[in-house]
Write an enzyme that holds these catalytic residues in place. Structure first.
Site, PDB file in Angstrom:
ATOM      1  N   GLU A  46       0.854  -1.189   0.000  1.00 51.26           N
ATOM      2  CA  GLU A  46       0.000   0.000   0.000  1.00 51.26           C
ATOM      3  C   GLU A  46       0.896   1.247   0.000  1.00 51.26           C
ATOM      4  O   GLU A  46       1.980   1.232   0.616  1.00 51.26           O
ATOM      5  CB  GLU A  46      -0.843  -0.025   1.287  1.00 51.26           C
ATOM      6  CG  GLU A  46      -1.609   1.224   1.602  1.00 51.26           C
ATOM      7  CD  GLU A  46      -2.231   1.203   3.019  1.00 51.26           C
ATOM      8  OE1 GLU A  46      -1.614   0.636   3.942  1.00 51.26           O
ATOM      9  OE2 GLU A  46      -3.348   1.738   3.163  1.00 51.26           O
ATOM     10  N   ASN A 106      -6.994   6.255  -1.534  1.00 50.88           N
ATOM     11  CA  ASN A 106      -5.902   5.316  -1.267  1.00 50.88           C
ATOM     12  C   ASN A 106      -6.135   4.184  -2.269  1.00 50.88           C
ATOM     13  O   ASN A 106      -7.063   3.388  -2.102  1.00 50.88           O
ATOM     14  CB  ASN A 106      -5.994   4.828   0.178  1.00 50.88           C
ATOM     15  CG  ASN A 106      -4.802   3.959   0.562  1.00 50.88           C
ATOM     16  OD1 ASN A 106      -4.111   3.408  -0.305  1.00 50.88           O
ATOM     17  ND2 ASN A 106      -4.564   3.827   1.856  1.00 50.88           N
ATOM     18  N   LYS A 123      -9.472   2.099  -1.781  1.00 51.78           N
ATOM     19  CA  LYS A 123      -9.670   1.539  -0.440  1.00 51.78           C
ATOM     20  C   LYS A 123     -11.006   1.950   0.169  1.00 51.78           C
ATOM     21  O   LYS A 123     -11.340   3.140   0.212  1.00 51.78           O
ATOM     22  CB  LYS A 123      -8.528   1.989   0.477  1.00 51.78           C
ATOM     23  CG  LYS A 123      -8.502   1.338   1.856  1.00 51.78           C
ATOM     24  CD  LYS A 123      -7.229   1.751   2.566  1.00 51.78           C
ATOM     25  CE  LYS A 123      -7.082   1.110   3.926  1.00 51.78           C
ATOM     26  NZ  LYS A 123      -5.815   1.503   4.591  1.00 51.78           N
ATOM     27  N   GLU A 142      -6.105   8.550   7.714  1.00 57.86           N
ATOM     28  CA  GLU A 142      -6.623   8.143   6.404  1.00 57.86           C
ATOM     29  C   GLU A 142      -8.006   8.720   6.150  1.00 57.86           C
ATOM     30  O   GLU A 142      -8.336   9.024   5.005  1.00 57.86           O
ATOM     31  CB  GLU A 142      -6.640   6.616   6.280  1.00 57.86           C
ATOM     32  CG  GLU A 142      -5.238   6.024   6.244  1.00 57.86           C
ATOM     33  CD  GLU A 142      -5.230   4.573   5.820  1.00 57.86           C
ATOM     34  OE1 GLU A 142      -4.764   3.740   6.614  1.00 57.86           O
ATOM     35  OE2 GLU A 142      -5.702   4.258   4.721  1.00 57.86           O
ATOM     36  N   CYS A 168      -4.859  -3.123   2.815  1.00 61.22           N
ATOM     37  CA  CYS A 168      -4.575  -2.978   4.238  1.00 61.22           C
ATOM     38  C   CYS A 168      -5.724  -3.270   5.193  1.00 61.22           C
ATOM     39  O   CYS A 168      -6.091  -4.420   5.378  1.00 61.22           O
ATOM     40  CB  CYS A 168      -3.970  -1.606   4.500  1.00 61.22           C
ATOM     41  SG  CYS A 168      -3.031  -1.611   6.009  1.00 61.22           S
ATOM     42  N   ASN A 193       0.364  -1.070   5.274  1.00 59.20           N
ATOM     43  CA  ASN A 193       1.280  -0.326   6.132  1.00 59.20           C
ATOM     44  C   ASN A 193       0.645  -0.402   7.515  1.00 59.20           C
ATOM     45  O   ASN A 193      -0.336   0.317   7.779  1.00 59.20           O
ATOM     46  CB  ASN A 193       1.369   1.154   5.748  1.00 59.20           C
ATOM     47  CG  ASN A 193       2.106   1.446   4.458  1.00 59.20           C
ATOM     48  OD1 ASN A 193       2.851   2.416   4.383  1.00 59.20           O
ATOM     49  ND2 ASN A 193       1.901   0.675   3.435  1.00 59.20           N
TER      50      ASN A 193
END
Ligand code: ING
Length: 300
Positions: A46, A106, A123, A142, A168, A193
């Site tokens: 990611e 993302n 994401k 995020e 993730c 991550n």
């Protein structure tokens, strides 16, 4: 038998001032290693082009616009696309996407061995928070920097396989895996991550590697899919990120695991037909699944 040699390209830390070209060169080195061992696909983490910048608060989001990609490929990433064509290897990579109309995601893409983008995912499960929480040793913003993905959980036909993607935190949610399973995925690729320290529950810090494996093993077994899951790892700008990159079989067995937090590949030959051992038996959705009993799962 539909055999495929798959690889994970785990990255160690990327510093805040490291250039994208430097990160790309590191990934090209891993691509050469994987190709020399017969890999047809390599999976990168990611946000693989930059440090994990959501660990910092900036008042003005545009101060971090340089962490985003406005187009893909672009001058920084093109060498990776070229290497993929030259080495005849497909790849999956995560990055921060800034769309022409100003949306931030993302994102991850699948690129085939001809250097063509054949799939994109944004994401959906964005963890963390959207405000500056100064009590934390590091932020997890995020929800501040990215919008929720708007492409669903797609499955693509590539390399004679049905390949799904997630990113993730998505891997922790059984719904991610089940939607991909219901769409017929045989291989799920993802990058992550993951900080070792989880400020809201530090008593779980020692369980981060276990939770990583638990989530992926369960997802694979309960949907009869293979998975290649790849970390950005190591001590990155003051934050310890877990390694633990994995290749997992449809039975839930871990068949390859990274050692340590450095740039390295993991690699294995997988037989995609083995998905049937699970999908046609214990988790034969048509025969055994009872969707009428699950409406609570999708109620708002
Ligand atoms: N990172 C983490 C992840 O889901 C996290 C967030 C860390 C959740 C530790 C729970 C525990 O792996 C990202 N980028 O989603």
């Amino acid at each position: 038998m539909r055999n495929m040699v798959v690889a994970g390209g785990q990255l160690g830390p990327i510093s805040r001032d490291e250039t994208k070209a430097s990160a790309v060169n590191r990934m090209i080195a891993l691509m050469h290693q994987a190709a020399s061992r017969g890999a047809q696909l390599i999976v990168y983490p990611e946000l693989a082009l930059t440090t994990f910048f959501p660990r910092w608060w900036v008042e003005n989001k545009t101060d971090f616009d340089h962490m985003f990609e406005r187009e893909m490929p672009n001058k920084d990433v093109l060498p990776l696309f070229e290497a993929s064509k030259k080495l005849n290897i497909a790849f999956h990579i995560g990055y921060a996407e800034l769309t022409p109309d100003g949306h931030r995601y993302n994102t991850a893409i699948m690129v085939n061995n001809f250097g063509k983008i054949i799939g994109k995912y944004r994401k959906i499960h964005l963890p963390g928070h959207s405000d500056n929480q100064e009590w934390r040793p590091f932020q997890h913003l995020e929800k501040y920097y990215f919008e929720k993905g708007n492409l669903g959980f797609p499955v693509f036909d590539a390399l004679d396989a049905k390949i799904g993607m997630c990113i993730c935190n998505d891997r922790r949610w059984p719904e991610t895996w089940r939607v991909l399973g219901l769409k017929g995925a045989e291989l799920v690729v993802l990058g992550y991550n993951t900080p070792l320290h989880y400020p809201l529950a530090p008593e779980h810090d020692h369980l981060q590697y276990f939770h990583n494996e638990l989530s992926i093993q369960a997802g694979c077994y309960q949907n009869g899919v293979w998975s290649v899951a790849v970390a950005k790892a190591g001590f990155e700008e003051g934050c310890e990120l877990i390694g633990g990159s994995l290749i997992v079989a449809p039975t839930g067995e871990v068949i390859a695991r990274s050692q340590g937090p450095d740039d390295q590949i993991i690699i294995a030959e997988i037989n995609l037909d083995r998905c049937q051992e699970i999908q046609e038996n214990i988790f034969n959705f048509v025969e055994h699944r009872q969707p009428r009993e699950y409406s609570l799962l999708t109620d708002e």
